[in-house]
Scaffold this active site. Structure first.
Site, PDB file in Angstrom:
ATOM      1  N   GLY A  18      34.237  95.716   3.682  1.00 39.19           N
ATOM      2  CA  GLY A  18      33.432  96.477   4.639  1.00 39.19           C
ATOM      3  C   GLY A  18      32.025  95.922   4.638  1.00 39.19           C
ATOM      4  N   SER A  26      34.178  84.043   1.036  1.00 41.46           N
ATOM      5  CA  SER A  26      32.973  84.648   1.615  1.00 41.46           C
ATOM      6  C   SER A  26      31.702  84.033   1.052  1.00 41.46           C
ATOM      7  CB  SER A  26      32.986  86.138   1.289  1.00 41.46           C
ATOM      8  OG  SER A  26      31.729  86.706   1.523  1.00 41.46           O
ATOM      9  N   ALA A  27      30.629  84.121   1.836  1.00 43.95           N
ATOM     10  CA  ALA A  27      29.288  83.733   1.368  1.00 43.95           C
ATOM     11  C   ALA A  27      28.851  84.600   0.192  1.00 43.95           C
ATOM     12  CB  ALA A  27      28.288  83.886   2.507  1.00 43.95           C
ATOM     13  N   TYR A  66      32.962  92.367  -4.877  1.00 43.97           N
ATOM     14  CA  TYR A  66      33.638  91.702  -3.744  1.00 43.97           C
ATOM     15  C   TYR A  66      33.502  90.184  -3.886  1.00 43.97           C
ATOM     16  CZ  TYR A  66      34.110  90.129   1.152  1.00 43.97           C
ATOM     17  OH  TYR A  66      34.459  89.467   2.303  1.00 43.97           O
ATOM     18  N   LYS A  81      36.427  87.267  -4.655  1.00 45.82           N
ATOM     19  CA  LYS A  81      36.607  86.101  -3.765  1.00 45.82           C
ATOM     20  C   LYS A  81      36.561  84.812  -4.590  1.00 45.82           C
ATOM     21  CE  LYS A  81      36.900  87.774   0.486  1.00 45.82           C
ATOM     22  NZ  LYS A  81      38.193  87.707   1.181  1.00 45.82           N
ATOM     23  N   ALA A 109      26.374  94.808   9.375  1.00 47.56           N
ATOM     24  CA  ALA A 109      25.039  94.980   9.979  1.00 47.56           C
ATOM     25  C   ALA A 109      25.013  94.773  11.502  1.00 47.56           C
ATOM     26  CB  ALA A 109      24.041  94.064   9.285  1.00 47.56           C
ATOM     27  N   LYS A 167      23.578 101.796  16.506  1.00 51.53           N
ATOM     28  CA  LYS A 167      22.384 102.655  16.404  1.00 51.53           C
ATOM     29  C   LYS A 167      21.541 102.543  17.671  1.00 51.53           C
ATOM     30  CE  LYS A 167      22.045 102.475  11.359  1.00 51.53           C
ATOM     31  NZ  LYS A 167      21.245 102.154  10.172  1.00 51.53           N
ATOM     32  N   THR A 197      16.837  88.389   4.858  1.00 50.69           N
ATOM     33  CA  THR A 197      17.317  87.497   5.926  1.00 50.69           C
ATOM     34  C   THR A 197      18.810  87.248   5.799  1.00 50.69           C
ATOM     35  OG1 THR A 197      16.817  85.553   4.603  1.00 50.69           O
ATOM     36  CG2 THR A 197      15.123  86.258   6.180  1.00 50.69           C
TER      37      THR A 197
HETATM   38  P1  NAD Z   1      38.783  93.550   8.246  1.00 52.38           P
HETATM   39  O1  NAD Z   1      38.508  94.596   7.217  1.00 52.38           O
HETATM   40  O2  NAD Z   1      38.559  93.883   9.674  1.00 52.38           O
HETATM   41  O3  NAD Z   1      40.276  92.984   8.100  1.00 52.38           O
HETATM   42  C1  NAD Z   1      40.963  92.977   6.893  1.00 52.38           C
HETATM   43  C2  NAD Z   1      42.325  93.571   7.168  1.00 52.38           C
HETATM   44  O4  NAD Z   1      43.099  93.537   5.950  1.00 52.38           O
HETATM   45  C3  NAD Z   1      42.271  95.046   7.605  1.00 52.38           C
HETATM   46  O5  NAD Z   1      42.872  95.218   8.876  1.00 52.38           O
HETATM   47  C4  NAD Z   1      43.034  95.784   6.525  1.00 52.38           C
HETATM   48  O6  NAD Z   1      43.812  96.874   7.005  1.00 52.38           O
HETATM   49  C5  NAD Z   1      43.917  94.681   5.966  1.00 52.38           C
HETATM   50  N1  NAD Z   1      44.374  95.018   4.620  1.00 52.38           N
HETATM   51  C6  NAD Z   1      43.603  95.449   3.598  1.00 52.38           C
HETATM   52  N2  NAD Z   1      44.381  95.727   2.534  1.00 52.38           N
HETATM   53  C7  NAD Z   1      45.669  95.467   2.913  1.00 52.38           C
HETATM   54  C8  NAD Z   1      46.907  95.584   2.258  1.00 52.38           C
HETATM   55  N3  NAD Z   1      46.989  96.022   1.015  1.00 52.38           N
HETATM   56  N4  NAD Z   1      48.027  95.226   2.932  1.00 52.38           N
HETATM   57  C9  NAD Z   1      47.965  94.792   4.234  1.00 52.38           C
HETATM   58  N5  NAD Z   1      46.798  94.666   4.900  1.00 52.38           N
HETATM   59  C10 NAD Z   1      45.654  95.013   4.252  1.00 52.38           C
HETATM   60  O7  NAD Z   1      37.912  92.288   7.815  1.00 52.38           O
HETATM   61  P2  NAD Z   1      37.519  90.986   8.656  1.00 52.38           P
HETATM   62  O8  NAD Z   1      36.102  91.126   8.997  1.00 52.38           O
HETATM   63  O9  NAD Z   1      38.519  90.746   9.703  1.00 52.38           O
HETATM   64  O10 NAD Z   1      37.652  89.881   7.517  1.00 52.38           O
HETATM   65  C11 NAD Z   1      38.813  89.092   7.370  1.00 52.38           C
HETATM   66  C12 NAD Z   1      38.700  88.289   6.081  1.00 52.38           C
HETATM   67  O11 NAD Z   1      37.513  87.485   6.111  1.00 52.38           O
HETATM   68  C13 NAD Z   1      38.605  89.152   4.829  1.00 52.38           C
HETATM   69  O12 NAD Z   1      39.297  88.526   3.785  1.00 52.38           O
HETATM   70  C14 NAD Z   1      37.126  89.154   4.529  1.00 52.38           C
HETATM   71  O13 NAD Z   1      36.870  89.384   3.164  1.00 52.38           O
HETATM   72  C15 NAD Z   1      36.714  87.757   4.967  1.00 52.38           C
HETATM   73  N6  NAD Z   1      35.293  87.690   5.332  1.00 52.38           N
HETATM   74  C16 NAD Z   1      34.841  88.356   6.430  1.00 52.38           C
HETATM   75  C17 NAD Z   1      33.492  88.289   6.753  1.00 52.38           C
HETATM   76  C18 NAD Z   1      32.938  89.008   7.958  1.00 52.38           C
HETATM   77  O14 NAD Z   1      31.728  88.938   8.180  1.00 52.38           O
HETATM   78  N7  NAD Z   1      33.734  89.677   8.770  1.00 52.38           N
HETATM   79  C19 NAD Z   1      32.599  87.557   5.944  1.00 52.38           C
HETATM   80  C20 NAD Z   1      33.108  86.909   4.832  1.00 52.38           C
HETATM   81  C21 NAD Z   1      34.460  86.964   4.533  1.00 52.38           C
END
Ligand code: NAD
Length: 323
Positions: free
Chosen positions: A75, A117-118, A148, A152, A192, A199, A218
């Protein structure tokens, strides 16, 4: 070509499914939930829990030439940096990755993408908001600022060890703050960009919105279509990674909020309040990704956040009308 997208109901997974379908793939998706805002383009969407090994054994089969592993318990700052969800974040995501790597090795899946992730980058390189250091080789000595990030980092190593010992063809990207339409904006897991757009969209002219922290922290933000381009380029390359997939356009949170306020055309002021914020500064460093897979984001932050603000604003207008 058959692909399996894990986390297909999530923000990036849902966009990735749409892209893979447009490229002619047969796509199966797995998630705990369907996408929140649209119908998935998957040929076959399976609802289930990837922490459950038996479920994984049933559905992660050798039918697939490519697996994209995006499922994670994640999240925004309110979810990841408050400390309240630390055990779930570590346990749930690690359990998923342990199952997926084990079965992918056993079933000799030809190629697997892993979304890191970063947040793996060490705190000590991100103290100065103006000079954060996030090039790929700065990950060690490790000191991520959240559980988190530690999970990763552990999972990157898990995928890389499967590569070294079993020749599992892994491709690992470190995403930096991905945003865009069809992302969560109001359920406590929003990040964010979506939170700021919400908002601003909810506030009338003359009102004030709250920004967590000093607002001087930043970040850089990557539009989701650029992220999907990066995933596809990495997957089609011979480069294992880990590699940054992010933007180098750094901005403070207060400046970012001001940009969104300008897009809205409203007169809104900002109040900085205490809240979970993470590191002082973070931005992508793209030398390696450019050299190896020749990828750079195409959209500026202004272009991407305008599309995102317009989408979130539309959702809020529809919500208000249906009340
Ligand atoms: P998201 O939370 O929208 O998607 C993750 C999905 O995984 C969700 O739909 C959730 O229901 C599913 N999930 C979680 N636990 C599960 C389980 N036990 N079984 C089946 N499904 C499950 O996140 P996102 O923004 O789409 O990110 C996708 C990936 O990229 C993630 O691994 C996240 O850590 C990584 N990531 C995202 C960002 C970003 O800014 N969005 C940045 C860095 C890394």
């Amino acid at each position: 070509m058959k692909a399996l997208v894990l986390g297909a109901g999530g923000f990036i997974g849902n966009h990735l499914v749409t892209r893979l379908k447009s490229e002619g793939y047969y796509v199966s998706g797995i998630d705990l939930n369907y996408p929140e805002f649209n119908k998935s383009a998957c040929d076959n969407f399976i609802i289930g829990d990837l922490r459950n090994e038996l479920f994984c054994r049933e559905h992660i089969t050798s039918d697939y030439q490519e697996i994209y592993q995006l499922a994670a318990d994640m999240g925004g700052a309110g979810y990841l940096f408050s400390g309240d969800n630390d055990f779930n974040v570590m346990h749930n995501s690690a359990a998923i990755n342990l199952n997926v790597t084990n079965i992918a090795v056993e079933r000799k899946i030809p190629k697997i993408f892993y979304s890191s992730s970063a947040c793996i980058y060490p705190k000590y390189n991100q103290l100065d908001p103006d000079n954060p250091r996030c090039n790929e080789d700065s990950a060690y000595p490790a000191d991520p600022d959240s559980e988190y990030g530690w999970e990763k980092l552990f999972s990157e190593r898990l995928y890389l060890s499967a590569y070294r010992n079993y020749n599992l063809q892994v491709r690992i990207a470190r995403f930096h703050n991905v945003y865009g339409p069809f992302g969560t904006y109001n359920n406590g897991k929003e990040k964010a960009p979506a939170a700021l757009c919400r908002k601003v969209a909810e506030a009338n002219s003359g009102k004030t919105i709250e920004i967590w922290g000093t607002g001087k922290q930043t970040r850089s933000f990557l539009y989701v279509d650029d992220c999907i381009d990066g995933i596809r380029k990495l997957m089609n390359s011979d480069f294992t990674g880990p590699v940054n997939i992010g933007s180098e356009e750094k901005i403070s949170l207060n400046e970012f909020a001001e940009m969104i306020i300008r897009i809205s055309g409203k007169s809104i002021s900002i109040k900085n309040v205490e809240g979970p914020v993470g590191v002082n500064g973070r931005t992508s460093h793209n030398d390696l990704v450019q050299q190896t897979i020749n990828w750079q984001p195409k959209l500026s932050l202004l272009q991407g956040i305008t599309k995102t603000y317009n989408w979130i604003n539309e959702q809020i207008v529809v919500e208000k009308l249906s009340l």
